[in-house]
Design a protein around this motif. Structure first.
Motif, mmCIF file in Angstrom:
data_model
loop_
_atom_site.group_PDB
_atom_site.id
_atom_site.type_symbol
_atom_site.label_atom_id
_atom_site.label_comp_id
_atom_site.label_asym_id
_atom_site.label_seq_id
_atom_site.Cartn_x
_atom_site.Cartn_y
_atom_site.Cartn_z
ATOM 1 N N ASP A 108 0.834 -1.198 0.000
ATOM 2 C CA ASP A 108 0.000 0.000 0.000
ATOM 3 C C ASP A 108 0.872 1.252 0.000
ATOM 4 O O ASP A 108 1.531 1.540 1.006
ATOM 5 C CB ASP A 108 -0.902 -0.022 1.234
ATOM 6 N N PRO A 109 0.882 1.965 -1.154
ATOM 7 C CA PRO A 109 0.168 1.656 -2.376
ATOM 8 C C PRO A 109 0.864 0.537 -3.149
ATOM 9 O O PRO A 109 2.084 0.362 -3.013
ATOM 10 C CB PRO A 109 0.232 2.980 -3.158
ATOM 11 N N GLY A 144 -0.494 2.580 -10.648
ATOM 12 C CA GLY A 144 -1.093 1.868 -11.771
ATOM 13 C C GLY A 144 -0.329 2.001 -13.066
ATOM 14 O O GLY A 144 -0.781 1.517 -14.106
ATOM 15 N N SER A 169 -5.229 -7.088 0.866
ATOM 16 C CA SER A 169 -5.418 -5.832 0.130
ATOM 17 C C SER A 169 -6.855 -5.710 -0.376
ATOM 18 O O SER A 169 -7.435 -6.683 -0.871
ATOM 19 C CB SER A 169 -4.460 -5.780 -1.073
ATOM 20 N N TYR A 192 -7.718 -4.417 -3.002
ATOM 21 C CA TYR A 192 -7.685 -4.515 -4.453
ATOM 22 C C TYR A 192 -7.645 -5.965 -4.933
ATOM 23 O O TYR A 192 -7.745 -6.228 -6.137
ATOM 24 C CB TYR A 192 -6.457 -3.783 -5.011
ATOM 25 N N TYR A 212 -6.587 -2.456 -10.127
ATOM 26 C CA TYR A 212 -5.993 -1.253 -9.551
ATOM 27 C C TYR A 212 -5.759 -0.211 -10.635
ATOM 28 O O TYR A 212 -5.106 -0.491 -11.648
ATOM 29 C CB TYR A 212 -4.666 -1.596 -8.864
ATOM 30 N N ASN A 213 -6.344 0.956 -10.434
ATOM 31 C CA ASN A 213 -6.120 2.106 -11.302
ATOM 32 C C ASN A 213 -6.299 1.801 -12.786
ATOM 33 O O ASN A 213 -5.494 2.200 -13.622
ATOM 34 C CB ASN A 213 -4.721 2.671 -11.063
#
Length: 277
Positions: free
Chosen positions: A101-102, A127, A171, A173, A190-191
């Motif tokens: 994270d991230p 991302g 996570s 995500y 993610y992104n």
């Protein structure tokens, strides 16, 4: 001679403009890394809702009862091939930082090709993927052009390396799909990119293999190819077992091409990235 100065000035200005445009069209992701976000101890109760192979792996690896691994540093000693018909392996050394994270990683390597040194980096943050290769460590010979396929491939790689980052299972995500006694499929979004990886486990519960369909190249004609990371040895770091010797293989036209094999010579959990990075 005086008449040449305007021509020289315009030529220099044009070259500089072209270089700036080239830099704008390409990218190298080398962000300012954040501090590791500590997440406390991994309690047994937190693993109850995970797929059985993942829950067993966390227990067998020693992750349960210890501080959640939210970041990792690894130093690699390895051997590379850039194409299937290459006969000799090129020695390489590499270092990598990865964070839950991230979601992010930064890998940099140095290898010897035909007696000359080549350095390279591969990164993922926000991302976005970045890649760069330098001849003799000075002259850039390749930069990655923005491409959604490159971003997806980098996310696939990040997820495939879950064995170093047990905290990734928690996570937001990541979600787990199909599973049985010895394998589980993980999906990470993610992104704007989505990665799917199937993890396979041996009879003891160790994470033995990770499989994914990844882009090996970029561009309109690029296609996803099977990519396999296989663990051959393990080691224990701060009470948690992680892979030590790994082979990375692409399946091209039905043929296995192992392009990178390496050992993890040093590792550290929840590290701080040095300012020099």
């Amino acid at each position: 001679m005086k008449r040449r100065w305007p021509v020289l000035a315009l030529t220099t200005l044009g070259a500089y403009g072209a270089y700036r445009k080239y830099k704008d069209m390409t990218r190298l992701v080398k962000p300012t890394w954040p501090e590791v976000r500590h997440a406390g101890e991994v309690e047994q109760a937190r693993t109850d809702n995970l797929p059985k192979p993942i829950s067993k792996w966390l227990e067998v690896s020693g992750a349960v009862g210890r501080e959640q691994v939210m970041g990792v540093y690894v130093k690699q000693e390895g051997w590379m091939k850039t194409k299937p018909d290459q006969e000799e392996w090129s020695e390489s050394t590499a270092e990598q930082y990865s964070f839950v994270d991230p979601p992010s990683f930064y890998w940099k390597a140095r290898m010897k090709v035909d007696g000359l040194f080549v350095t390279g980096s591969d990164s993922f943050r926000d991302g976005r993927a970045g890649m760069r290769i330098r001849f003799a460590g000075l002259v850039p010979i390749n930069r990655a052009i923005p491409d959604g396929k490159l971003d997806e491939s980098a996310l696939q790689r990040f997820l495939m390396e879950m064995a170093w980052l047990p905290g990734l299972v928690f996570s937001p995500y990541v979600r787990f799909l199909n599973s049985n006694e010895r394998s589980v499929e993980a999906e990470m979004t993610y992104n704007g990119s989505t990665a799917n990886v199937t993890f396979e486990f041996d009879e003891t519960g160790r994470m033995k293999r990770a499989r994914a369909m990844r882009y090996k190249e970029v561009g309109e004609d690029a296609k996803r190819l099977p990519c396999i990371a296989e663990v051959h040895e393990w080691q224990t770091v701060d009470g948690i077992e992680i892979p030590r010797r790994i082979d990375i293989t692409w399946i091209i036209d039905g043929q296995a091409f192992t392009w990178y094999k390496f050992t993890v010579e040093a590792a550290k959990f929840n590290p701080r990235v040095p300012d020099a990075w």
